[in-house]
Design an enzyme around this catalytic site. Structure first.
Site, short mmCIF file in Angstrom:
data_model
loop_
_atom_site.label_atom_id
_atom_site.label_comp_id
_atom_site.label_asym_id
_atom_site.label_seq_id
_atom_site.Cartn_x
_atom_site.Cartn_y
_atom_site.Cartn_z
N HIS A 107 -3.85 -4.75 -0.18
CA HIS A 107 -3.39 -5.43 0.99
C HIS A 107 -3.37 -6.84 1.11
O HIS A 107 -4.62 -7.46 1.29
CB HIS A 107 -4.34 -4.74 2.05
N GLU A 158 -2.61 -8.94 3.49
CA GLU A 158 -3.12 -9.33 4.89
C GLU A 158 -4.65 -9.17 5.06
O GLU A 158 -5.17 -9.68 6.06
CB GLU A 158 -2.47 -8.35 5.74
N CYS A 189 0.70 -1.17 -0.03
CA CYS A 189 -0.06 -0.20 0.03
C CYS A 189 0.89 1.30 0.14
O CYS A 189 1.41 1.50 -0.87
CB CYS A 189 -1.04 0.06 1.29
#
Length: 204
Positions: free
Chosen positions: A185, A187, A81
């Site tokens: 992202h 995650e 990001c």
């Protein structure tokens, strides 16, 4: 088990990063300790919020020299990001105290050319030919939260460039030798994100 340092410089969202890396089998440490960051198999540079605020945090922990030394020593770095955006020369994102990027890649990060900004949600990513990060993940959907992104890649022809679309096309991921980054992202991207991080860890 690969040892990964998540660079701790005041960025948010790092706990979910640590959990996801642990999920894929990495030995993870959240730290700004220079020796730990230099010796780890992989360095993960997170980033949320304003480009220039992230750069101020990175400057405070000497990230530019740390990343330079890692790459010189043949050790991989992954930015995510805003941690990806800061690898460029700079950003058009407004700030009362603008700062240059880490200047690992040429070009400026610009505002997305879309009717609705920020881009928040799931979008397909078209994997570049030979992508290691996106091996087996071409066309999968990943989670984005951003208003700015690089619109094109002007660096080495040997780099692998993956793209996504929100309004217009933008560069969603770059793999340039030891340095890689994603605008989305991993995650927050469920099984697809876990597989991407597993691919990265396996490549370390």
């Amino acid at each position: 088990m690969k040892r990964v340092v998540v660079l701790d410089y005041g960025s948010g969202n790092v706990r979910s990063v640590v959990r996801m890396l642990e999920r894929v089998g990495a030995d993870v440490e959240l730290t700004a300790d220079r020796e730990a960051a230099l010796s780890a198999d992989g360095l993960y540079v997170p980033g949320v919020g304003n480009f220039h605020a992230c750069m101020a945090g990175l400057d405070a922990v000497g990230a530019a020299g740390l990343i330079e030394q890692r790459l010189t020593n043949g050790r991989p770095v992954l930015g995510v990001c805003v941690g990806y955006q800061v690898m460029f020369d700079g950003s058009a994102e407004p700030s009362p105290a603008p700062l240059p990027g880490l200047r690992r890649w040429a070009g400026e990060v610009g505002r997305l050319e879309a009717d609705v900004v920020p881009h928040m949600g799931w979008s397909q990513v078209a994997a570049g030919a030979g992508s290691v990060l996106l091996d087996g993940l071409d066309g999968e959907r990943f989670y984005f939260v951003h208003s700015f992104a690089p619109s094109r890649w002007g660096g080495a022809d040997t780099a692998v460039v993956s793209t996504a679309t929100h309004g217009g096309s933008f560069v969603a991921a770059i793999e340039d030798g030891l340095l890689a980054g994603t605008q989305f992202h991993p995650e927050k991207s469920g099984d697809a994100g876990a597989q991407l991080l597993r691919n990265w860890c396996d490549s370390l």
